[in-house]
Design an enzyme around this catalytic site. Structure first.
Site, PDB file in Angstrom:
ATOM      1  N   GLY A 102       0.706  -1.139   0.158  1.00 47.98           N
ATOM      2  CA  GLY A 102       0.213  -0.191  -0.310  1.00 47.98           C
ATOM      3  C   GLY A 102       0.465   1.519  -0.356  1.00 47.98           C
ATOM      4  N   ASN A 103       0.192   2.024   0.018  1.00 46.75           N
ATOM      5  CA  ASN A 103       0.981   3.700  -0.089  1.00 46.75           C
ATOM      6  C   ASN A 103      -0.134   4.288   2.023  1.00 46.75           C
ATOM      7  OD1 ASN A 103      -1.005   5.153  -0.770  1.00 46.75           O
ATOM      8  ND2 ASN A 103      -0.785   4.125  -2.516  1.00 46.75           N
ATOM      9  N   ARG A 104       1.100   6.133   1.358  1.00 50.64           N
ATOM     10  CA  ARG A 104       0.551   6.121   2.800  1.00 50.64           C
ATOM     11  C   ARG A 104      -0.693   8.027   2.745  1.00 50.64           C
ATOM     12  NH1 ARG A 104       4.520   6.014   6.791  1.00 50.64           N
ATOM     13  NH2 ARG A 104       6.746   5.108   6.180  1.00 50.64           N
TER      14      ARG A 104
END
Ligand code: CTP
Length: 415
Positions: free
Chosen positions: A211-213
Site C-alpha cells: 500500500g501507500n501512505r
C-alpha cells in the site's frame, strides 16, 4: 444571515427538516415557506417548531407585514428544496401564485434550487429548459443525486444530501461552511465530475498487501469543493483515512486494476476526471490464495512485481481517440534533484501524461501525506500560467476546483 427556505411538494421534503436544522444550528434565522403540496408531506407544525418562526404560504396572512414583498427583499439567501418540476417551471416563467413564488420574484440575494423528482421528469426537455433559463439568470440549480428513487427504480433525481445542499448554500452566500469554503459556487453547475482518491492496495495474499501512505484527505476535500461548485460527484475511493463527503456517488475500490475499471466506467460520461488517487505503479505478479507462511530453514520469499496500467494516461488516450470534451486532471508528487527542479520535472510529466491540468505537490517539505495542509502548483497543458495554492486541504481543493471550472469553460465551453 437571514435565509428563506422554500419547500416543494415532494417526498424528499422530509429530508429538508435536517437541512433546516443545519441552518439554525449554524446560527442563521430561517423563514420556511412550504408550498401547499409540501404541507401534505411535512406539516406546518414541524417547520414552525424547527425554525422557531411562524409559517405560512398564503399572501393573505399578516397582510399588514406585506410578506410577499418583504421576505424576498430581506433574505440574504433563498434555498428551495426539494425543487419539484412544478416549482422550477413556475420560477422559470415568473409565476406568482403563492407566497414562495412571490418571494422568488422579490429575491435580492442569491437563490439556490436543489431539485428532486423522478428521473424522466428531470430529463424532460421542458424541465431541462427551465433549469437552463434559471441558470442563465444567475440562479444556482444543483444537479440531483443519482440513486434509489421513491419507487423501485433508480437514476438521477434524488435530493442531494442535506450536508451537500448546506455546503453549496453557504458557499453561494459567501458564508463560512464547516464542509468547505472558497470554491466559487456554480462554477461546475450541471457538470459531472469523477474524482479518485486514497491509496490503492495490491494484494500479496489474503491478509497482506502493498500500500501507500495516501490518506485521501485531499481527494475528499476536492469532492466537497466540487459539490459546493454545483457538480454531481462520482467518488472513487481507494483506501482512505477519512470518510468521503456526503452527497457523492460513492464507489469503493481496492486495487489499481479495480480503480482502472471503475474510472473508465465513471469517466465515460463525465465532464471532468480528477485522478487524485495514489495508484500503485506495481503489483505482485502472483497473489497467493492462502496466507504465505514462514518456513524454518528456508529463505524469505521473493516478491516479483509487474507494472500496473497507467489509468490517467489511458483516460487521456481514450478521450483523445473519441474526441471527447472532457477535462482530465492529474496529480503528481515531485521533488527537485540533480536532473531538474520540481517545476521542470512536473512540466515533463504533464507532457508525458497528456492531461489538461497537473496539480503538483511539493514533497519533502513536511507536507502532503496525511497532513491537514498542502501546497501545490497547478500547471496547464493549454498554455495558461502556473498557479500556486497553499493552505488547508479545503483551501487547496477550492483553488483547484475554481481552476478546473475556468479551464473547462475556456477549453470545452458548454454548448
Ligand atoms: N496514476 C494513474 N495510474 C497509475 C499511476 C498513477 O492514473 N498506474 C495517476 C495518479 O492518480 C496521478 C498521476 O497519475 O494523478 C501521477 O502519478 P505518478 O505516480 O506521480 O506518475 P508517474 O508517471 O508514475 O511518476 P514517476 O514517473 O515520478 O513515477
Amino acid at each position: 444571515m437571514r435565509i428563506v427556505l422554500g419547500v416543494g411538494g415532494g417526498i424528499a421534503a422530509y429530508k429538508v427538516a435536517s437541512l433546516l436544522r443545519l441552518f439554525t444550528e449554524a446560527g442563521h434565522k430561517v423563514t420556511v415557506i412550504p408550498t401547499e403540496a409540501a404541507t401534505r408531506f411535512v406539516g406546518v407544525a414541524t417547520w414552525e417548531a424547527l425554525s422557531g418562526n411562524p409559517v405560512s404560504n398564503s399572501v393573505f396572512d399578516d397582510v399588514e407585514k406585506v410578506n410577499h414583498v418583504r421576505l424576498g427583499h430581506e433574505a440574504d439567501l433563498i434555498v428551495v428544496a426539494p425543487a419539484t418540476a412544478d416549482l422550477l417551471a413556475k420560477a422559470a416563467t415568473g409565476q406568482a401564485g403563492d407566497l414562495l413564488t412571490n418571494t422568488l420574484l422579490m429575491a435580492h440575494g442569491p437563490v439556490l434550487f436543489a431539485p428532486a423528482m423522478h428521473t424522466e421528469m428531470w430529463q424532460h426537455a421542458a424541465t431541462q429548459a427551465n433549469v437552463e433559463t434559471l441558470r442563465s439568470r444567475g440562479v444556482t440549480v444543483l444537479e440531483p443525486a443519482s440513486g434509489r428513487l421513491t419507487g423501485a427504480d433508480s437514476g438521477p433525481g434524488r435530493l442531494p444530501e442535506p450536508e451537500a445542499i448546506f455546503a453549496a448554500a453557504m458557499a453561494l452566500a459567501g458564508a463560512e461552511s464547516p464542509v468547505v469554503q472558497g470554491s466559487h459556487p456554480g462554477v461546475l453547475a450541471g457538470r459531472v465530475v469523477t474524482i479518485s482518491a486514497g491509496g490503492t492496495r495490491e494484494a500479496l495474499d489474503p491478509v497482506r498487501f502493498l500500500g501507500n501512505r495516501s490518506s485521501g484527505k485531499q481527494g475528499a476535500a476536492l469532492a466537497a469543493a466540487a459539490l459546493s461548485a454545483g457538480a454531481t460527484v462520482r467518488f472513487l475511493a481507494a483506501h482512505m483515512d477519512v470518510e468521503p463527503p456526503a452527497g457523492v456517488e460513492l464507489v469503493r475500490v481496492e486495487s489499481a486494476l479495480e480503480l482502472r475499471e471503475a474510472a473508465l466506467k465513471a469517466a465515460a460520461d463525465s465532464d471532468v476526471v480528477i485522478m487524485a488517487a495514489a495508484v500503485a505503479d506495481f503489483r505482485p505478479a502472483e497473489v497467493s490464495d492462502t496466507k504465505i507462511k514462514k518456513v524454518d530453514g528456508e529463505d524469505a520469499p521473493l516478491v516479483h512485481l509487474v507494472r500496473n496500467p497507467d489509468i490517467l494516461h489511458e483516460l487521456v488516450e481514450r478521450r483523445n481517440a473519441e474526441g471527447g470534451k472532457q477535462l482530465i486532471v492529474g496529480f503528481a508528487a515531485e521533488t527537485g534533484d540533480a536532473q531538474g527542479d520540481v517545476l521542470e520535472h512536473a512540466t515533463a510529466k504533464l507532457k508525458r501524461k497528456g492531461c489538461d491540468l497537473l496539480v503538483v505537490n511539493h514533497v519533502g517539505i513536511g507536507r502532503v501525506f496525511g497532513q491537514d495542509d498542502n501546497s501545490v502548483v497547478i500547471l496547464s497543458g493549454h498554455g495558461a500560467e502556473p498557479e500556486s495554492a497553499a493552505g488547508s486541504k479545503a483551501d487547496v481543493a477550492a483553488a483547484v476546483i475554481d481552476r478546473v471550472g475556468a479551464e473547462l469553460a475556456r477549453v470545452f465551453p458548454a454548448v
